[in-house]
Enzyme design. Sequence first.
Site, PDB file in Angstrom:
ATOM      1  N   GLU A 127       0.743  -1.326  -0.146  1.00  6.61           N
ATOM      2  CA  GLU A 127      -0.028  -0.134   0.166  1.00  6.61           C
ATOM      3  C   GLU A 127       0.840   1.431  -0.059  1.00  6.61           C
ATOM      4  OE1 GLU A 127      -3.211   0.356  -0.469  1.00  6.61           O
ATOM      5  OE2 GLU A 127      -3.571  -1.842  -0.447  1.00  6.61           O
ATOM      6  N   SER A 498     -54.778 -26.217  32.486  1.00  7.20           N
ATOM      7  CA  SER A 498     -54.678 -26.429  33.952  1.00  7.20           C
ATOM      8  C   SER A 498     -53.542 -25.836  34.503  1.00  7.20           C
ATOM      9  CB  SER A 498     -54.757 -27.933  34.069  1.00  7.20           C
ATOM     10  OG  SER A 498     -56.011 -28.491  33.744  1.00  7.20           O
TER      11      SER A 498
END
Length: 847
Positions: A127, A498
């Site tokens: 780079e 229930s």
Amino acid sequence: MATRGPIDGAARRDTKRSWAVLWRAMQRFPFKDLDSRNPRLRPVAKRAAIGALLLASAALGVTVGLVLVFSINLPQMAELERYRPDTTTELYDIHGKPFGSFALERRVVVGYNDIPPVLREAILSIEDKDFESNGGVNLIRMIGAAYEDIHTHGKVQGASTITMQLARNLFLSAEKTYSRKIQEIVLTLEIERHFTKEQIFALYANQIYLGRGTYGFEAGSEYYFSKHARDLTLPEAALLAALPKGPEYYSPVRFPERAMRRRNLVLQEMLNDQKITPEQAIEAKAAPLGLHIEAPSNEEAPYFVEEVRRQLEREFGSDEVHGAGLKVYTTLDLSLQHAAEKAVLDGVATYERRHGWKKPAENVLAEGIPLDAYRHPDWSQPIFEGSYYHALVTGVSPTKMVVRLGTQSATLTPADWVWTQHPKATELVTAGDVVYVRVVNAPADGPLHLALEEDTGAQAALMAVDNSNGEVMAMVGGRDFETSQFNRATQAQRQVGSSFKPYDYTAAMEAGMKPYDTVLDTPTTFFTAGGPYTPHDYERGNFSGVMTLVDAFAESRNIPALRLADKVGIAKVIAVAHRFGVTSNIQNFLPVAIGAADISLEEQVGAYSVFPNDGIRIAPHYIRRVEQADGMTLPEPPPEVREVISLDIARKMMVLFEAVIAHGTGAAASQMHHALGGKTGTTNNYTDAWFVGFSPSVTCGTWVGFDNRQSLGEKETGAKAALPIWMEFMKVAVADRPNESFSQQGAPKKTLAVPMTPPQELRQETPKPTPEPDDDDNVPSDGASPPPAQKQPPAAPQKPQPQQPISLQVDEAPSSQSLDSVTNYPAAGSKAAKPKTATKVPAAPQP
């Protein structure tokens, strides 16, 4: 006016002398000794020199002007000094293990010294070779790039240094224009003036995009290689350094050949720069890409993670949650979460097998999708033994079935589908079918071994909390988060059957009843607002006559529960449920007493934890604390802790819950030989199956059903479908607590790990609106449907008030109290009976 001194005069003479020298130089430029060789050209030279000076001045002015114009709106360096990149919010379980994250940009910020030399050298070689020595702008590269742009009639040649890339990525767009380039240069020079090279490189290394949603080399290393950047090898570092040029174009996931060529170019540049030896370069170039892609984020406990995300966004906002790098310490126990997921998946698979093989509903070929183009959502998850996935049938013969699971193929033999009772694979599937499979074995270097399973759409949910502090330890909201993100533990309100009865019995206990008082389980008719209502029990026609409350509760008898609720008043029962944290807008009619009410699993689990906690309700919660990136703790509201029922009522109810395990509908759990209590729940037509129960330390609830409320099948009760899932989880949850026991009557009140919420800070729960009861969808659990009730105003949660004594019908026997009727109305077809003498029984005051 002040007089000029001798110094001022000397300064003026020096200035005149300087201008004279400059003028003579201009006269001679660009023709040296012009006067001596050709005096006639002297005027021309003067005019040329003046023209050149004017052109230079104009060029300088234009340049300065352009710089000023393009730099007007540029950010100041003070902004960069305060710059904090978006970072990932991490979630941790109770043991400090990370298991989930939120991020707009996946980034892990590290310092310069955390970037290994091999990675720094690879980056600089490809780079910006002169990064350490240039001033941020490489004039030679820029001139070369400009030359290429002119000759190619476009802006294609890059000339950006690392500092220029940083300036562009932080503040500018990616458009290729000369104006943007001027801005980039100005920003670059400013960055170079204000920051050291190490600071610039660290900013660049944390900011640069590397594809697949990752920013920065640390995040890229974790994603592509599942390791920290400091542990990268040479070929791995070279591959990461290759990506900034074109993260998508050189993606090693999508285009491995391109990525390989680019990586080897980086290695060659490192060799040219003498950063590596020829031997190292040859070895690294021969190495494969070696990707070890990180597992997708939030694959662990995805329903829990999503619940945490919603809460965090409510408290702190989306931007803070997804970009501030928070550390969220949750209540999840990953080991218990894994046990919960296994229990749910295995439990639903067992249910599916009980109901036999059904041909797959989806065939991709019939839908016009080529086999090689199909991708199932759950293929994004890693494959491990014991897990369940959807697979695609790619080939079938009588003795084998070839399926594809993600990128892998597997061959199933008759032993892998023996449970279907079909000997031939051709009787089960055809090519293109999407089937459900379980991973029996997943060797790293061999073929998958899969077993055929069934997925007809049945779902299940599980939630467990720590009784001492209300922390949610595990939560499963469904079979497969990839195919359905709907959380059935927190978002679904289902008929509870229930499992609602504890509220009936609690109300009766508060009205003066005791566990061994008696109640009649005999045929009866209740006169409701909609007309006569004749209920029945699960075992139709099988009535037990006189029963203790303990036995009636343990055996989940409907008529005793209805008698209790009718006597104390259904509005009172509903008020009790709301005190326990139930927020559903429950309709005020009698069948609610046996479960004709829609409640979420989360609320049921929170409510049931009251009983082993000696009457104290701790609101279930998911977060312990939240820290900012700098370690500062953010304020987190504590869970609400309130007394719901008295210690005496809680201890009496515990007798009933323990009886369910000892000899009732939950007796299968007695084989665990542990202190346990709980309650089953089954709805009419078997659309919902529940079991909610607890040990002294953990409360857990499980639910099984279909999203479309279709029947689970005949006899698929809570004890059969939901209880086995609960047991498998609880075996793990209580494994390290073998000697725990429930508090007994007379023992001191249980000490909890959280303080009580001050009365002035208690929140008043507001019931949520729920659909009106239907004839079919809201029928009472295990009983006959009542006649349509006239609409009654819903019972709202009430502030606890001192309760007036109520009349209870009692037998003459002095040893116990007994309810022989819940109403003064005569049963259908019978003559009115004279009620027995009523005794006033003072009810316990509500907390």
